[in-house]
Write an enzyme that holds these catalytic residues in place. Structure first.
Site, short mmCIF file in Angstrom:
data_model
loop_
_atom_site.label_atom_id
_atom_site.label_comp_id
_atom_site.label_asym_id
_atom_site.label_seq_id
_atom_site.Cartn_x
_atom_site.Cartn_y
_atom_site.Cartn_z
CE LYS A 150 -10.81 2.19 2.76
NZ LYS A 150 -10.20 3.07 3.79
CG HIS A 198 8.82 -28.93 2.12
ND1 HIS A 198 9.45 -30.13 1.85
CD2 HIS A 198 9.38 -28.48 3.28
CE1 HIS A 198 10.34 -30.39 2.80
NE2 HIS A 198 10.30 -29.40 3.67
CD GLU A 243 -3.12 0.78 2.20
OE1 GLU A 243 -4.10 1.53 2.20
OE2 GLU A 243 -2.98 -0.15 3.02
#
Length: 429
Positions: free
Chosen positions: A402, A291, A270
């Site tokens: 938003k 792994h 951000e």
């Protein structure tokens, strides 16, 4: 915090950063440090975060949490309003269980609330604006669940918010204990403040230790990447990104620091992902992801650096002797020795393939060292933002989403919401 950038050098990584390049970059680091110091001194927006070790008030935090008696704390926030608290809770040995409501997945929210003894659960609701849709929605759901269970939510709720807004008004109306979000500190930089420190205060954690560790790291900020671990990390990651290493895999070798990698991902993405630059933060856990993800980082596209983090000291568990064929070498050693061997083998594996990696070490996972690690990464991020020449403390892409979501829910007229209907579709059923 100690940072070893040796495996990012051109003598190891292809392409890497030459010592001469680092020396030239250090001149820019010196200039950036002057800008950062001035911003801290003037408490400018964003830079004020790096003053928190000095400005945070542990007594005010303790006074706010003192009326609350709980076995479980439910942190209701999103992004930086929750990740700092989750990082502290997962890293430190607290006296309470801590959960977060940082998403609005209805199945998860209901399952979590149903699993808690709400009569022994406290809420910490965090929103600077007091109007964050996800946070307020989850709070309303949690409040209703408490009321349905016959629990007086007003006796079990702490609020951290701004001077104005719906949440502030609610706190005043119901006489809830309330803390102020720190002025000029974006949420993703707020772990060492009233946003996240209440979790430590409620759980018997060492709030002063967190701030003292951060303060020690702050004192280590100088005008040179060769003297400051935080600046060494920030400058080196920037230099590697300029050479095409556009992914930064944060890989702690301690289960207690797994959430730290998630906190780092928000901070890095951000803050720095603007104007076509930055690094994509990936979250990994050593030794588990040796792994899985390590295959990509060692043999995939040449675009990923790896940040390896470990504590030098930890508890340990002995490995019993065994007569199983091929496993006798494990007997007499310990899980800690095995984990350290995995760490060093991963580091060497990446270096042998010419892939840059940076080692970050702390003495142990405790309040002091965690505070230093959090502060160090924040300072590294601020320095990197100065070098990228981006506005580190804004988040315009987040705000766009938003506004679109709010418009879809009928929260006002927002042109961003119209883009939802304009979506290009090619459906395969």
């Amino acid at each position: 915090m100690e940072v070893d950038i040796g495996n990012a050098l051109g003598s190891v990584a292809t392409p890497g950063v030459s010592r001469g390049s680092l020396e030239r970059l250090d001149e820019r680091v010196a200039d950036a440090h002057e800008r950062i110091e001035a911003g801290i001194g003037d408490r400018e927006h964003g830079y004020a975060a790096l003053a928190l070790p000095e400005t945070a008030d542990p007594d005010a935090i303790r006074a706010a949490v003192d009326p609350i008696d709980c076995d479980t704390l439910l942190v209701v926030g999103i992004g930086g309003s929750a990740l700092g608290a989750a990082t502290i809770a997962d890293a430190l040995d607290l006296d309470i269980d801590v959960h977060t409501l940082d998403n609005v997945d209805p199945d998860h929210t209901r399952t979590l609330l149903d699993s808690l003894d709400l009569s022994r659960t406290a809420l910490h609701v965090v929103s600077r604006s007091g109007t964050t849709a996800e946070t307020l929605a989850n709070f309303l759901v949690a409040r209703e669940a408490m009321e349905s269970a016959g629990v007086d939510w007003t006796e079990r709720t702490l609020v951290t918010t701004g001077e104005e807004g719906n949440l502030r008004g609610l706190a005043e109306r119901h006489d809830l204990p309330a803390l102020d979000v720190p002025a000029g500190v974006p949420g993703r930089f707020s772990a060492l403040s009233t946003v996240a420190l209440p979790v430590a205060a409620l759980g018997g954690g060492d709030v002063e230790g967190l701030l003292a560790g951060a303060g020690a790291e702050a004192e280590g900020l100088t005008g040179s990447l060769f003297e400051s671990p935080a600046y060494a990390y920030g400058a080196t990651t920037y230099a590697l990104a300029q050479r095409g290493w556009r992914v930064n895999a944060m890989m702690p070798y301690a289960e207690s620091l797994e959430t730290f990698a998630e906190w780092f991902a928000q901070l890095w993405a951000e803050s720095l992902g603007k104007e076509g630059v930055g690094q994509l933060p990936a979250r990994a856990l050593g030794a588990t992801d040796q792994h899985s993800q390590l295959q990509l980082y060692r043999a995939g596209p040449r675009d990923a650096m790896v940040s390896l983090v470990r504590p030098r000291e930890r508890g340990d568990v002995s490995i019993p002797e065994t007569d199983l064929e091929g496993l006798s070498y494990l007997g007499g050693s310990s899980l800690g020795e095995l984990l350290d061997a995995e760490f060093e083998a991963t580091e060497a594996s990446l270096a042998a393939a010419g892939r840059p990696n940076v080692r970050v070490e702390i003495d142990r996972v405790d309040a002091h060292e965690l505070g230093g690690l959090l502060y160090g990464m924040e300072a590294a991020c601020v320095l990197a933002g100065e070098l990228y020449l981006v506005p580190t403390f804004t988040q315009p892409a987040v705000e766009w989403g938003k506004r679109a979501a709010r418009g879809l829910l009928g929260g006002g007229e927002f042109e961003e919401a119209a883009a939802v209907e304009e979506k290009e579709r090619l459906v395969v059923d």
